[in-house]
Design a protein around this motif. Structure first.
Motif, PDB file in Angstrom:
ATOM      1  N   LYS A  94       0.842  -1.200   0.000  1.00 15.73           N
ATOM      2  CA  LYS A  94       0.000   0.000   0.000  1.00 15.73           C
ATOM      3  C   LYS A  94       0.873   1.243   0.000  1.00 15.73           C
ATOM      4  O   LYS A  94       2.030   1.216   0.410  1.00 15.73           O
ATOM      5  CB  LYS A  94      -0.912   0.027   1.234  1.00 15.73           C
ATOM      6  N   LYS A  95       0.270   2.333  -0.421  1.00 16.91           N
ATOM      7  CA  LYS A  95       0.988   3.612  -0.346  1.00 16.91           C
ATOM      8  C   LYS A  95       1.047   4.048   1.108  1.00 16.91           C
ATOM      9  O   LYS A  95       0.314   3.546   1.978  1.00 16.91           O
ATOM     10  CB  LYS A  95       0.262   4.650  -1.200  1.00 16.91           C
ATOM     11  N   ASP A 153       0.492   6.190   4.444  1.00 15.96           N
ATOM     12  CA  ASP A 153      -0.751   6.813   4.921  1.00 15.96           C
ATOM     13  C   ASP A 153      -0.679   8.327   4.910  1.00 15.96           C
ATOM     14  O   ASP A 153      -1.703   9.014   4.778  1.00 15.96           O
ATOM     15  CB  ASP A 153      -1.075   6.317   6.339  1.00 15.96           C
ATOM     16  N   ARG A 193       4.016  14.236  -0.904  1.00 14.71           N
ATOM     17  CA  ARG A 193       2.696  13.596  -0.875  1.00 14.71           C
ATOM     18  C   ARG A 193       2.838  12.049  -0.944  1.00 14.71           C
ATOM     19  O   ARG A 193       3.640  11.522  -1.718  1.00 14.71           O
ATOM     20  CB  ARG A 193       1.854  14.065  -2.056  1.00 14.71           C
ATOM     21  N   ASP A 196       0.493   9.983  -1.943  1.00 15.21           N
ATOM     22  CA  ASP A 196      -0.274   9.385  -3.051  1.00 15.21           C
ATOM     23  C   ASP A 196       0.322   9.703  -4.408  1.00 15.21           C
ATOM     24  O   ASP A 196      -0.346   9.570  -5.435  1.00 15.21           O
ATOM     25  CB  ASP A 196      -1.726   9.862  -2.986  1.00 15.21           C
ATOM     26  N   GLY A 237      -2.603   1.660  -4.993  1.00 24.03           N
ATOM     27  CA  GLY A 237      -3.539   2.758  -4.730  1.00 24.03           C
ATOM     28  C   GLY A 237      -2.993   4.145  -4.960  1.00 24.03           C
ATOM     29  O   GLY A 237      -3.506   5.125  -4.384  1.00 24.03           O
ATOM     30  N   ILE A 238      -1.966   4.291  -5.774  1.00 23.85           N
ATOM     31  CA  ILE A 238      -1.426   5.621  -6.100  1.00 23.85           C
ATOM     32  C   ILE A 238      -2.443   6.380  -6.949  1.00 23.85           C
ATOM     33  O   ILE A 238      -3.016   5.838  -7.900  1.00 23.85           O
ATOM     34  CB  ILE A 238      -0.088   5.493  -6.843  1.00 23.85           C
ATOM     35  N   LYS A 239      -2.621   7.671  -6.627  1.00 19.97           N
ATOM     36  CA  LYS A 239      -3.605   8.485  -7.349  1.00 19.97           C
ATOM     37  C   LYS A 239      -2.976   9.347  -8.438  1.00 19.97           C
ATOM     38  O   LYS A 239      -3.620   9.637  -9.449  1.00 19.97           O
ATOM     39  CB  LYS A 239      -4.356   9.401  -6.367  1.00 19.97           C
ATOM     40  N   THR A 240      -1.738   9.783  -8.215  1.00 19.99           N
ATOM     41  CA  THR A 240      -1.083  10.687  -9.175  1.00 19.99           C
ATOM     42  C   THR A 240       0.278  10.108  -9.558  1.00 19.99           C
ATOM     43  O   THR A 240       1.047   9.691  -8.683  1.00 19.99           O
ATOM     44  CB  THR A 240      -0.886  12.082  -8.576  1.00 19.99           C
TER      45      THR A 240
END
Length: 770
Positions: free
Chosen positions: A585-586, A588, A695, A697, A727-730
């Motif tokens: 997971k990335k 928190d 960041r 994410d 779960g990376i967003k960018t």
């Protein structure tokens, strides 16, 4: 010459000629011959004996008999079993057959006694003839070596030329036809010439026979009977110039039926002729035999008919493989081009991708779709050029190369030939294997590929070559230039799920003897197997894990044949044990000096956490985590760039001489290399030096230059897939890689913001917490 004509009972002899002065016995069984003997016994015991020309004739006429016969005295008649009578006779005088009287009871001949003209010869001529016959017989006796001294003594004592000739003829072990020639010669001069010629001819025949036996005796061991027989046969054929051999005859028959170019037939014919003249026990004969058989087994002009239906090919590919849309489309385009061209001059495909992604099975599916013969040649670890080009025949154990052997195995000249693991070929002192492959894969050259063993051009232009490789970097540039690359990238989690559900589960059930209703694996269990028990780009490990699950279930089913096993998320741990991997997971929350990077490996994409600490020291750069040379240089370049922009962040110029910078990438036992972590390390160093958080994410990939430019990278799909999983967003990617996004499925990019960047300043704005 005075003639005496008279009638006399006659018997036709088969395979026997009797001369004057000869005592002989023979058997008779024909009715007319028996009556003729009975009639002769009732009269004066004289009978006329004449030889048949055709021994198979049962009722001979005058045309079936020789013209000259003999009058003989019957000395003895003995009755045997089965109405056979044995007659002992003594030859008296020659007599010519004039005809038959027509007696129906027995054969009665009209004959004419033939008196000799020996008495009318001049004395000196008669003596000369006597000496001539004796000399010829002495020469005959010398070469035969088995004539008794008594016989020679008697011949030397004969003073009657006619009796001498008859006596010599009677004692010669020759055929009845040759003896008949002496009997037929009425004139003493003719008879003399016939007997002397016969003796001298026999001398020549026996001399040749003795010479052959001497040659054979020198060549062979007296204790090897089979070897002796073979050598005798070989020498006889050698002397006669007739080297016929059953194996060679068989090869010539096969050659006449072989559909091959003329130059192949001509060379093979010469090799067969050479094989004929060799001793069968010699080592060269074995080599020659192997060569001829190899040439005759090659499919020179034999071709299979391809299935050109592209819809059929698409259906086969879809049935055998889930996903791989781009790969399937490219293969169908390739096949379409191949259908339009009469010869196989379309580019040679090289499937490149991580292990377990189905490269080999795709090649097998293409062969199935085209209905081609399929040959797989594994090149992993091949380092001898002779493996490709074959060994020269001069070497012991010589054999053709793998390419020619593949054709021989396929049985046609246009198979699909898979060159597996082409990036694993190596070189040593025996030659460069990859260089030998250049001629094989070059469409301008492979129409006349020359194998060292075959020594004749072999046409490979009709062969459909497909190569596989894990990494392009392992393929030499000249070899890579001859192939068209098709990337078989990593599977997404969803693709793995469908592959497992539609293919792997049923395959493993069948392999482990489990019926469909006896084992059920829920979708949730399959997803957990993919996420928690396997971590790979392909599905090989996934298939093994499903196989393990099936074996566990098989044990339960064997104990209770009525049992039905159902595997769910809840009881999965019971069958497979604790999960091997924890879901990555990335982070928190945002942290200082920790940045998430993306990397590509031979087993797919992974994420890397780059950690940087700034410590008091002497300005050293410390790198840990088993980094390769390229990555170390990238870290140095990133540090130089960060130092060049430090003034803008209010960092003292003396800072770098009083502090050490330590860069660490976790999982230190795993080798890491490549330039694509450049912007990641630069971001982590800038974060640690300026004490600004990054960041959690955001992930990034790209090479950095000393001027802060972001350069393109490879393996974008695998890297984005790795970011998606945790779960990376960018994700920041190089601007030059933006075009690659078109080839990446929405399944991977959905839910992620992908930002193309050209300079590090753009990365800084995105990555740091505002």
């Amino acid at each position: 010459m005075e003639e005496q004509i008279m009638n006399m009972p006659a018997v036709a002899l088969r395979g026997l000629t009797i001369l004057p002065g000869m005592i002989a016995h023979f058997d008779i069984s024909r009715e007319r011959s028996l009556r003729a003997v009975e009639e002769a016994m009732e009269q004066d015991q004289k009978i006329y004996l004449v030889t048949q020309r055709n021994v198979d004739s049962e009722d001979p006429t005058q045309e079936d008999l020789y013209q000259m016969g003999i009058v003989a005295d019957i000395k003895q008649v003995v009755r045997l079993q089965n109405d056979v009578v044995r007659i002992l006779v003594d030859g008296i005088s020659r007599a010519a057959l004039l005809g038959f009287t027509g007696n129906e009871k027995y054969l009665e001949a009209e004959i004419c006694y033939c008196d000799s003209n020996a008495d009318s010869l001049p004395e000196d001529l008669r003596e000369a003839m006597l000496l001539g016959v004796r000399e010829a017989f002495h020469r005959y006796a010398a070469v035969v070596g088995k004539i008794s001294k008594e016989l020679i003594r008697q011949i030397d004592q004969y003073e009657d030329l006619e009796k001498l000739i008859d006596y010599v003829t009677n004692n010669l072990p020759v055929s009845y036809e040759l003896k008949q020639q002496v009997l037929e010669a009425e004139d003493i001069n003719d008879r003399y010439q016939v007997i002397v010629s016969l003796l001298l001819s026999q001398v020549e025949v026996i001399s040749i026979k003795n010479e052959l036996q001497k040659k054979v005796k020198v060549r062979v061991d007296k204790h090897q009977k089979e070897y002796v027989l073979r050598e005798q046969l070989g020498v006889i054929r050698e002397e006669l110039g007739e080297n016929a051999d059953s194996e060679a005859d068989e090869y010539e028959k096969k050659l006449s039926e072989l559909d091959a170019p003329d130059y192949v037939k001509e060379k093979t014919k010469k090799e067969i002729k050479r094989f004929r003249n060799m001793s069968s026990s010699s080592s060269e004969s074995t080599v020659e035999r192997g060569y001829i058989e190899t040439v005759l087994e090659l499919p020179w002009n034999k071709m299979s008919v391809d299935n050109k239906d592209l819809d059929h090919a698409a259906q086969v590919l879809d049935d055998d493989h889930y996903g791989l849309k781009d790969v399937k489309e490219r293969i169908l385009e390739f096949l379409a081009v191949r259908n339009l061209t009469s010869k196989g001059e379309s580019p040679i495909i090289c499937l490149v991708g991580p292990p377990g992604t189905g490269k080999t099975s795709i090649a097998r599916s293409i062969a199935s779709a085209l209905e081609k013969k399929y040959v797989r040649i594994s090149l992993g670890g091949v380092r001898d050029e002779a493996e490709i080009r074959g060994h020269r025949k001069t070497y012991i154990g010589a054999m053709p190369g793998r390419i020619v052997n593949g054709l021989r195995q396929a049985g046609v000249s246009n198979p699909l030939m898979l060159l597996d693991e082409i990036d694993k070929v190596s070189s040593d002192y025996k030659g460069d294997t990859s260089a030998a492959l250049l001629e094989v894969l070059d469409s301008e050259q492979n129409c006349r590929f020359r194998d060292h063993y075959i020594e004749m051009p072999v046409d490979l232009s009709e062969v459909l070559f497909i190569a596989t490789a894990n990494e392009v970097s392992g393929i030499p540039k000249p070899l890579l230039d001859r192939m068209e690359l098709i990337e078989v990238s990593s599977y997404t989690e969803n693709e793995k799920f469908h592959i497992a559900k539609e293919h792997l589960v049923e395959k493993q059930k069948s392999k482990n003897g489990i019926k469909k209703e006896q084992l059920t694996i829920t979708d949730g269990a399959l997803k957990d197997i993919i996420r928690l028990y396997t971590r790979e780009a392909g599905v090989r490990s996934l298939e093994r894990t499903i196989g393990k699950l099936c074996r566990k279930a098989a044990r339960e089913i064997f104990k209770d044949s009525e049992a039905a096993v159902k595997v769910t998320k809840t009881n999965l741990k019971t069958y497979l044990g604790n999960p091997k991997y924890s879901p990555e997971k990335k982070n928190d929350h945002a942290e200082v000096g920790i940045v998430r990077g993306l990397a590509w490996t031979s087993v797919g994409g992974v994420t890397l956490e780059v950690e940087v600490n700034v410590l008091p020291g002497k300005g050293e750069l410390v790198l840990t985590g088993k980094l390769g040379d390229v990555m170390k240089e990238s870290a140095q370049a990133a540090l130089s760039y960060v130092r060049s922009i430090s003034e803008g962040y209010g960092i003292d110029a003396e800072f770098y001489t009083k502090h050490d910078i330590h860069i660490h990438i976790p999982e230190g036992a795993v080798p890491k290399d490549g330039p694509s972590a450049g912007i990641t390390m630069a971001t982590a160093m800038l974060s640690a030096i300026t004490d600004r958080a990054v960041r959690a994410d955001v992930a990034m990939t790209g090479e950095i230059t000393l001027r802060g430019r972001v350069l393109p990278i490879g393996g974008l799909k695998e890297k984005l897939l790795a970011a998606k999983v945790i779960g990376i967003k960018t994700v920041c990617i190089p601007k030059d890689n933006e075009k690659d996004l078109e080839e990446i499925s929405k399944e991977i990019t959905d839910g992620m913001e992908i930002v193309p960047v050209e300079r590090f300043s753009q990365v800084e704005k995105i990555a740091f917490v505002k």
